[in-house]
Structure formats: C-alpha cells, structure tokens
Design an enzyme around this catalytic site. Structure first.
Site, PDB file in Angstrom:
ATOM      1  N   ARG A  62       0.817  -1.221   0.000  1.00 45.94           N
ATOM      2  CA  ARG A  62       0.000   0.000   0.000  1.00 45.94           C
ATOM      3  C   ARG A  62       0.851   1.271   0.000  1.00 45.94           C
ATOM      4  NH1 ARG A  62      -4.812  -1.943   4.054  1.00 45.94           N
ATOM      5  NH2 ARG A  62      -5.211  -3.902   2.983  1.00 45.94           N
ATOM      6  N   ASP A  68     -14.174  11.119  12.029  1.00 42.99           N
ATOM      7  CA  ASP A  68     -13.229  10.086  11.612  1.00 42.99           C
ATOM      8  C   ASP A  68     -11.874  10.724  11.323  1.00 42.99           C
ATOM      9  OD1 ASP A  68     -13.515   7.009  10.818  1.00 42.99           O
ATOM     10  OD2 ASP A  68     -12.031   7.928   9.494  1.00 42.99           O
TER      11      ASP A  68
END
Ligand SMILES: C[S@@+](CC[C@H](N)C(=O)[O-])C[C@H]1O[C@@H](n2cnc3c(N)ncnc32)[C@H](O)[C@@H]1O
Length: 286
Positions: free
Chosen positions: A32, A141
């Site tokens: 990633r 978040d």
C-alpha cells in the site's frame, strides 16, 4: 521493504494515529505504501519515510498513507443487539434525564463513511421520544475521505446488508448515483475530521450524552487506547454512556467508568459525581 524501514514507518503511524501493526503487516505496508511512494516518484521506503517525517508536504502525505492503511469496514445497523439496547433502554433513560433541556447529543467516534451516524439518527427518530428536541448526532473520523462520504450520504448495496426493507424505504431514496439518505435525517447529522489521539481537536465535538466508539480501538495499542478513552471520558457529560464494539472492553484501560448491565449488552457510564479527590480518570482494570 527492509524490516528496519517497516519499523520506522509503523512507529510513525502508531505515534500519529494510535494504530498498531504487528510484524505480519510488513507486506501490507510494502504494497500500500509502495504505491504511494511510486506516485510521488520516490526511490524506496527510506525516502518515503523521510518525506513523511521531514518534508513540508509530509502531513498531507501522512493523511493519504492513513487512508490506505485504515480499515473502513462498516454498514448500517451493525451489531443489532447493541442498537436494540441503545434504543429500548438507553434512549428512554436519556429522554427522562434530559427532559428539562430537551437536548440530546450522540457521538459516533471513528464513524468511517457515516453508516453508524445515520443508524443512530434513525433509532432516535424511530423511538419517537425526542420530537421537537435539539438533537445532534455527530460523526467523526481520522480520514478526510470518510468524513466527505458521510456528509454526502450516498451508499452502495453492501452498506445495507442488515437494513430492513421498511427502514430502507423510510429513510433512503433511490437515485441513479446510489441510495441517498433522506434530508430529514441528514438535518441533524454532522460530520468532522477528528484524530482521536488529539484531545484538543476532540473538544470541537462538545459535550455528549453518548459515545459510540465501535471497532476502532481494536486497531490501537494499549497506550493509545488509554489516551482515547481519557478523551472520550472528558467529552461525556456526567452520567453519559460509552458503547464499544463487541470485542472491545476497558479491561487494562480504565476504571473510571461504571459498568451498566442492560438486557442484551454491557455498556460503560461516566459516574454522575466524581469520587472525592479524583479529578482524572483512573487506569487499570474495569
Ligand atoms: C472499522 S471502522 C469502524 C466504523 C464504525 N464505527 C463501525 O463500527 O462500523 C474504523 C474507523 O476508525 C477510524 N480511525 C482509525 N484511527 C483513528 C483515529 N486515530 N482517530 C479517529 N478515527 C480513527 C478509521 O479511519 C475507520 O474509519
């Protein structure tokens, strides 16, 4: 990726976001973050680490790194037994406790793309106990893209895996670009970007009657968990409730909360009055 590069990157992510990655995550990091390093034209992970830590664009890139490393899995009406407890036992208690102010504030801390926020709003509306009240459901978040998705309120079929046809019909509208949350629900839902390790930033949420922090702390190390729990404690009104995910508890994290036994669930509650001489939350077993 060299093991030393992995450790440096992992520790940086842990320091900034509280997330804990074991040694078996090296390949996830390699894949990633390798994509991120290539996108920036950087030659390898040591250069990427330096970029994150020292470049003027480091903070911005860290956000992108966190976007690809966090688990965003969520859906409407997740952990139904707990939501039933919230609706059938906690909401009536809160309706009584807050009757004079007619105000209710609920926080979904680590709300991912917003499904939990709208679920809580639906349960509050469906209870019929708060008509004409000042109700706020706040979703926060770490990742900006999640906050944007929550604000947008447009969802794909996978978000509805446990939503009944009745709830879907009442609170959502089908349009060509997806399933939209109806406006009368959106009206009292608010979204913001908050890193739960940042206690100052968390203050922007204000004081809340209930915090849902579900399936967030499982990804944290113990020290970060304690920090976050202290922050959630601080944001709760005395007598306010904390609901964690089904595999999460305050064991080894905090003794500041009381345990409340509901019919189908155990939840935590900030004591109404603080024990004398105890201004800070206690840590340890609970
Ligand atoms: C698995 S999702 C849980 C979503 C929802 N609460 C639920 O139970 O369905 C975990 C979320 O925690 C967020 N998160 C991780 N670290 C965080 C931090 N330091 N501050 C705020 N949110 C964080 C992630 O971005 C992700 O959206």
């Amino acid at each position: 990726m060299m093991p030393e590069e992995f450790r440096l990157l992992r520790d940086l992510i842990n320091e900034r976001a509280g997330l804990h990655f074991g040694d078996d995550s090296m390949f996830v990091f390699e894949r990633r973050l390798g994509d991120r390093a290539s996108a920036l034209g950087l030659d390898g992970f040591a250069a990427y680490y330096k970029h994150l830590r020292f470049s003027p664009q480091g903070a911005e890139e860290l956000e992108l790194a966190l976007e690809v490393l966090t688990t965003k899995e969520t859906y409407f009406f997740r952990q139904e037994y707990q939501l039933r407890s919230f609706q059938q036992e906690l909401l009536p208690r809160l309706a009584e406790a807050n009757a004079s102010q007619r105000r209710l504030n609920v926080w979904s801390a680590g709300c991912s793309t917003g499904e939990e926020v709208y679920t809580l709003a639906i349960l509050i509306l469906e209870s019929g106990l708060f008509e004409g009240w000042d109700v706020h459901v706040i979703g926060s978040d770490l990742c900006r893209s999640n906050v944007a998705a929550g604000r947008r309120g447009v969802y794909r079929p996978s978000s509805f895996r446990t939503t009944t046809p009745l709830m879907r019909q009442r609170y959502f509208e089908e349009r060509s670009d997806g399933t939209h949350v109806v406006e009368r629900l959106k009206r009292f839902c608010h979204f913001g970007q908050v890193n739960l390790l940042d206690a100052e930033r968390a203050r922007t949420v204000g004081r809340v009657d209930v915090v849902f922090c579900r399936n967030v702390l499982i990804y944290f190390d113990e020290r970060s968990r304690r920090k976050v729990i202290d922050t959630l404690y601080d944001r709760l009104v005395p007598g306010g409730y904390l609901l964690l995910g089904h595999s999460e508890s305050l064991l080894h994290v905090s003794t500041a909360f009381e345990l409340v036994h509901l019919k189908e669930d155990l939840v935590y509650r900030k004591p109404v009055s603080q024990p004398r001489g105890n201004s800070a939350p206690q840590r340890g077993r609970s």
